[in-house]
Design a protein around this motif. Structure first.
Motif, mmCIF file in Angstrom:
data_model
loop_
_atom_site.group_PDB
_atom_site.id
_atom_site.type_symbol
_atom_site.label_atom_id
_atom_site.label_comp_id
_atom_site.label_asym_id
_atom_site.label_seq_id
_atom_site.Cartn_x
_atom_site.Cartn_y
_atom_site.Cartn_z
ATOM 1 N N PHE A 29 68.702 -45.548 62.663
ATOM 2 C CA PHE A 29 69.384 -44.413 62.052
ATOM 3 C C PHE A 29 70.646 -44.113 62.854
ATOM 4 C CE2 PHE A 29 64.717 -43.373 61.307
ATOM 5 C CZ PHE A 29 64.684 -44.091 60.119
ATOM 6 N N ILE A 77 74.902 -44.891 51.164
ATOM 7 C CA ILE A 77 74.041 -45.192 52.314
ATOM 8 C C ILE A 77 73.209 -46.439 52.017
ATOM 9 C CG2 ILE A 77 72.249 -44.297 53.857
ATOM 10 C CD1 ILE A 77 74.875 -42.744 53.979
ATOM 11 N N ARG A 131 81.607 -37.350 63.690
ATOM 12 C CA ARG A 131 81.891 -38.778 63.809
ATOM 13 C C ARG A 131 81.726 -39.278 65.242
ATOM 14 N NH1 ARG A 131 81.740 -41.422 59.607
ATOM 15 N NH2 ARG A 131 82.699 -40.555 57.769
ATOM 16 N N GLN A 142 73.534 -38.391 56.754
ATOM 17 C CA GLN A 142 74.549 -39.450 56.772
ATOM 18 C C GLN A 142 75.484 -39.335 55.565
ATOM 19 O OE1 GLN A 142 73.209 -43.487 57.854
ATOM 20 N NE2 GLN A 142 71.162 -42.649 57.944
ATOM 21 N N LYS A 201 78.021 -36.500 55.978
ATOM 22 C CA LYS A 201 79.109 -36.877 56.875
ATOM 23 C C LYS A 201 80.145 -37.730 56.134
ATOM 24 C CE LYS A 201 77.591 -38.451 60.845
ATOM 25 N NZ LYS A 201 77.265 -39.379 61.934
ATOM 26 N N ASN A 202 79.675 -38.640 55.306
ATOM 27 C CA ASN A 202 80.592 -39.522 54.575
ATOM 28 C C ASN A 202 81.424 -38.780 53.529
ATOM 29 O OD1 ASN A 202 79.628 -41.615 56.035
ATOM 30 N ND2 ASN A 202 78.542 -42.626 54.375
ATOM 31 N N GLN A 246 68.244 -47.975 55.125
ATOM 32 C CA GLN A 246 67.940 -46.694 55.769
ATOM 33 C C GLN A 246 66.722 -46.050 55.112
ATOM 34 O OE1 GLN A 246 69.621 -45.039 58.463
ATOM 35 N NE2 GLN A 246 70.249 -47.158 58.733
ATOM 36 N N HIS A 250 72.879 -41.873 62.866
ATOM 37 C CA HIS A 250 73.275 -40.508 63.224
ATOM 38 C C HIS A 250 72.364 -39.898 64.280
ATOM 39 C CE1 HIS A 250 70.192 -40.296 60.199
ATOM 40 N NE2 HIS A 250 70.108 -38.991 60.273
ATOM 41 N N GLU A 259 79.302 -41.882 66.374
ATOM 42 C CA GLU A 259 79.238 -43.254 65.867
ATOM 43 C C GLU A 259 80.108 -44.216 66.644
ATOM 44 O OE1 GLU A 259 79.698 -43.398 61.695
ATOM 45 O OE2 GLU A 259 77.838 -42.307 61.377
#
Lengths: 259, 247
Positions: free
Chosen positions: B96, A154, A255, A180, A183-184, A158, B98, A258
């Motif tokens: 952000f 990340i 996903r 995040q 999710k990755n 962020q 998400h 995004e």
């Protein structure tokens, strides 16, 4: 005539007995492996143990993995800026985590589970508990490094954005970085869970009757290994496929935001 | 200390590799309430590092920074509380990804200021209207253009009702045709009396909106003046060279 054959002749419909030789043999063997003496129950009980092991090991592994990855990451990121007792505690936790990762990833899981059962918990006869704990501790080491990789992927921006709004380090991790990162790493985690499900097969070494153990036992009792082991393989495959499909769905849902 | 000074930096230093690289080498500066201070300088001059020191995203190696009279470089100071009042806008937006736009804007006020969800959302929608993006409230950052993202980043910071806004090259990562829309929002903000410290390469913005312009090079403030004076009569040779290249 054996008891199995007696029962088979008594219970099989006449059209099978009078049917072709190969079909007769096949169905007789299936009857012997799965129906006679309720042997399918061994497989079901074994499957139950396999699923219990996988589920709790997965939970323990996830919790351990998140905690250890956070300790490792936070130490690497922050230790130059820390001071006082916080730094000492985190330093010790980091050192323990490193030893944990090295030992667990450096030794076979089957050795770990035997050490756990025959040495560390020698006084306990609770095989399922020792099994869950061993596989959980083992899985945690792999999950930890997977998650740490995810956190490192990340962008620093962020963290900076979160901190500049006034969030502390922990809330920034919790609300901004970890969602995040998770999710990755989902594909890598799915991979780890699949490995875990199949790896529980070695629990037979401490005599816990899981799915594989049950298949092996039936084979030993009937001298007929092909069908029980094939059945065991198909059950594992089916569970892995369902798991992959479910987590693929989850991944697509995560996903979707995004695009 | 005068109480119309919001930020005061005294002798701020930032060294790397144990003093080998001096990104900041003793910077003194003040930002007064309602003032727009623009920091310019060649790349590597330390201007971004200095701005990032003001809310301690970079920890200064030496020197003191006062925010509303409090020494925030004191290790005992809870920097998180002070950062709530210092909005920051980054070159790369750092929304952000998400969260929806609305969630991006409400997460800090609801979690840190204890605002109710409905209050925070009402305020966010108000701000979105002001920047003309109210129809994107439910969108995700990756569905927006760069200019839109940066405008959202600005209003996200404004949701915390900050005392001062720090801008770290807010237009440097934008396509040229999107620079205008972001500068317009910043101009509007300045006109409303927001205190701002802006690191930028937009000399037009510095001249038009800045109350004071600081020129930095080699980690030091070389010259500091009103924009009219600084651009018309640069005194130091380095500023003259810099302006000759960029104007």
């Amino acid at each position: 005539m054996s008891k199995v054959m007696e029962q088979w002749l008594a219970s099989a419909p006449s059209w099978i007995l009078e049917g072709p030789e190969w079909l007769n043999t096949l169905l007789y063997k299936l009857f012997k492996c799965f129906i006679y003496d309720d042997r399918y129950m061994m497989l079901l009980k074994g499957l139950k143990n396999t699923l219990i092991l996988t589920f709790f090991a997965l939970l323990i592994g996830l919790v351990l993995g998140v905690v250890v990855s956070l300790i490792r990451f936070t130490w690497d990121e922050q230790h130059t800026e820390m001071r006082g007792s916080g730094k000492v505690i985190l330093g010790i936790a980091n050192a323990i985590s490193k030893v944990y990762l090295t030992v667990i990833r450096g030794t076979p899981v089957v050795v770990q589970i035997m050490i756990m059962f025959f040495v560390i918990f020698a006084s306990s006869r609770n095989k399922i508990l020792v099994g869950c704990l061993s596989f959980g501790i083992n899985s945690g080491a792999y999950v930890a490094e997977i998650i740490r990789g995810g956190i490192m992927s990340i962008d620093r921006g962020q963290t900076e954005a979160g901190r500049s709004l006034g969030f502390g380090y922990v809330p920034t991790m919790r609300h901004i970085i970890l969602p995040q990162a998770f999710k990755n790493v989902l594909p890598a985690l799915v991979n780890e869970f699949i490995v875990l499900l199949k790896e529980t097969a070695v629990v037979g070494y401490i005599g816990l009757a899981d799915l594989t153990y049950a298949g092996n036992t039936i084979g030993g009792n009937t001298y007929e290994y092909l069908y029980p082991l094939l059945a065991v393989a198909i059950v594992y495959l089916a569970f892995v496929m369902v798991l992959t499909w479910l987590l693929g769905k989850l991944e697509r849902r995560l996903r979707s935001s995004e695009r | 200390m005068k109480d119309d000074i919001i930020i005061r930096a005294e002798g701020v230093k930032k060294y790397y590799n144990g003093g080998e690289i001096k990104a900041l080498d003793g910077v003194d500066a003040e930002v007064g309430r309602g003032e727009v201070v623009v920091i310019i300088g060649p790349s590597g001059s330390g201007k971004s590092t200095f701005l990032r020191c003001l809310n301690l995203l970079e920890k200064p190696t030496g020197g003191t920074i006062y925010f509303e009279g409090t020494d925030i470089t004191d290790p005992k100071c809870n920097i998180n509380l002070h950062r709530q009042k210092m909005g920051m806008v980054f070159q790369h937006f750092n929304l952000f990804p998400h969260m929806t736009i609305l969630k991006n804007m409400t997460i800090a006020p609801t979690r840190l200021l204890g605002k109710s969800k409905s209050d925070a959302e009402a305020q966010a929608m108000d701000l979105l209207k002001r920047v003309g993006l109210e129809d994107r409230a439910k969108a995700y950052p990756n569905q927006l253009s760069g200019g839109q993202k940066q405008r959202i980043a600005i209003v996200r910071a404004l949701c915390m009702d900050p005392e001062v806004m720090l801008f770290d090259e807010p237009t440097s990562a934008l396509d040229p045709e999107m620079v205008g829309e972001v500068l317009d929002v910043m101009k509007q903000l300045a006109a409303e009396g927001m205190t701002m410290a802006v690191v930028t390469h937009e000399m037009g913005f510095a001249r038009e909106v800045g109350d004071r312009v600081i020129f930095m090079d080699y980690g030091k403030i070389v010259e500091e003046n009103t924009p009219a004076e600084l651009f018309a009569n640069p005194k130091s040779e380095r500023l003259q060279q810099f302006l000759a290249k960029v104007l």
